[in-house]
Write an enzyme that holds these catalytic residues in place. Sequence first.
Site, short mmCIF file in Angstrom:
data_model
loop_
_atom_site.label_atom_id
_atom_site.label_comp_id
_atom_site.label_asym_id
_atom_site.label_seq_id
_atom_site.Cartn_x
_atom_site.Cartn_y
_atom_site.Cartn_z
N GLY A 1 -18.35 -38.04 -31.09
CA GLY A 1 -17.09 -38.69 -31.24
C GLY A 1 -16.69 -39.23 -32.61
N ASN A 2 -15.75 -39.94 -32.79
CA ASN A 2 -15.42 -40.57 -34.16
C ASN A 2 -14.91 -42.04 -34.07
OD1 ASN A 2 -12.32 -40.54 -34.05
ND2 ASN A 2 -12.87 -38.19 -33.45
N ARG A 3 -14.60 -42.49 -35.43
CA ARG A 3 -14.36 -44.01 -35.27
C ARG A 3 -12.95 -44.31 -34.98
NH1 ARG A 3 -18.13 -46.68 -37.56
NH2 ARG A 3 -20.10 -45.79 -38.61
N SER A 4 -12.06 -43.27 -34.76
CA SER A 4 -10.61 -43.81 -34.62
C SER A 4 -10.28 -44.57 -33.47
CB SER A 4 -9.75 -42.53 -34.16
OG SER A 4 -8.55 -43.01 -33.99
#
Length: 401
Positions: A204-207
């Site tokens: 995933g990512n931090r968005s």
Amino acid sequence: MDGSRIVLGVTGGIAAYKAVEVCRRLVDAGAHVAPVMTEGASRFIGETTLSALASEPVQTSLWDEASPIPHTRLGQGADLVVVAPATARLLADYAAGRSHDLLTATLLATRAPVLVCPAMHTEMWEHPAVQVNLATLRARGVHVVEPEAGRLAGGDVGHGRLADPAAIVAAVAAILTPADLAGLSVVVTAGGTREPIDPVRFIGNRSSGKQGHALAAAAARRGAAVTLVTTVPGTAPAGVAVRAVDTADEMHAAVAELAPAADVVVMAAAVADFKPVAVAGDKLKKADGVPEIRLEPTVDILAELGAGKAPGQTLVGFAAETADVAANAQKKLVAKRVDLLVANDVSAPEAGFEHDTNAVVIYRADGSFLEVPLASKGEVADAVLDSVVAHRLQSSGSSKS
Ligand code: CTP
């Protein structure tokens, strides 16, 4: 609300104390607030409190001001008149066209939109006379923020409590916002995609989706029919159609289906560039050793949209960067054939992922750009949409000439 002149009328009810919070929030949002209190209001809150928080001192009388006609000055200069709280008496006077004090005279002397926020005991609120007065005002185009149910003065519980100040300020913002996206269909993507490795793990990512959601909310407020394709549907704003997705492939499918009919597509989502080639059916076990996860590219949704863009469609991309922001953003604008590219230095303090504020630069295809310094994500959303409107005006002008 920057610079909007708002007359804030306060009438005599126990909820008058909440008008102080409404005033503070309006001033914080950039409005110029001129407060007017009725005699009854002065029995519940002090003039000094409101004068200290508003943009100019409280006015209370038709007669005691240096200027002889304060109601016409207030009424003619206003972009909006808000009455919070509005008592049953104020609603009756306004509906009947009676002007016996500064506030009722101002209400008759203005051509600006008017918002009333009634607050009273349940029995009064439900009385047919009050409801008929309110219906009369509504029929004349007066905006209403209805009271909530809850605890009332004297310990009773029921309908009639003044709406939350945040809801009142949101209604003010909606009334003051130009409907410059009316008739347009807008698709916004938001959030970070999650690419499964096994049933419990993902890449995933931090968005957080906050900027995309703010864009969807602002576009809806400005009159567009908005569909929000998001990985965080639980925090989607009201008034937009929501398509919940999780992976880059799901986002691709949803956008591919929705984009052909859209006038504006804003790709604010942080889409994974790679996904695992294979997803394990069962949880990978530690005892089996460190797994080797092979990745393959996902579809670049924005590039695909840019390559197949319909005439008249406006395409907005985002660029999340940590270095060489300007150069990388301009490269993406050209490579993905977008009309506007919003560059985000996600390593800057208070900007980008997870924050409630952001600072961006909006690049246009002609090489020009607009810097939007640190502001709330709502304000950044409006700046992006201002650029969309300007771009559409310019391109419809050049296609006609
Ligand atoms: N984007 C997309 N599909 C992808 C990856 C990105 O539609 N598979 C979109 C994003 O929504 C954003 C823009 O492309 O509007 C730029 O995304 P960004 O992550 O900044 O750039 P990338 O294209 O992924 O390039 P890089 O990783 O090299 O920065």
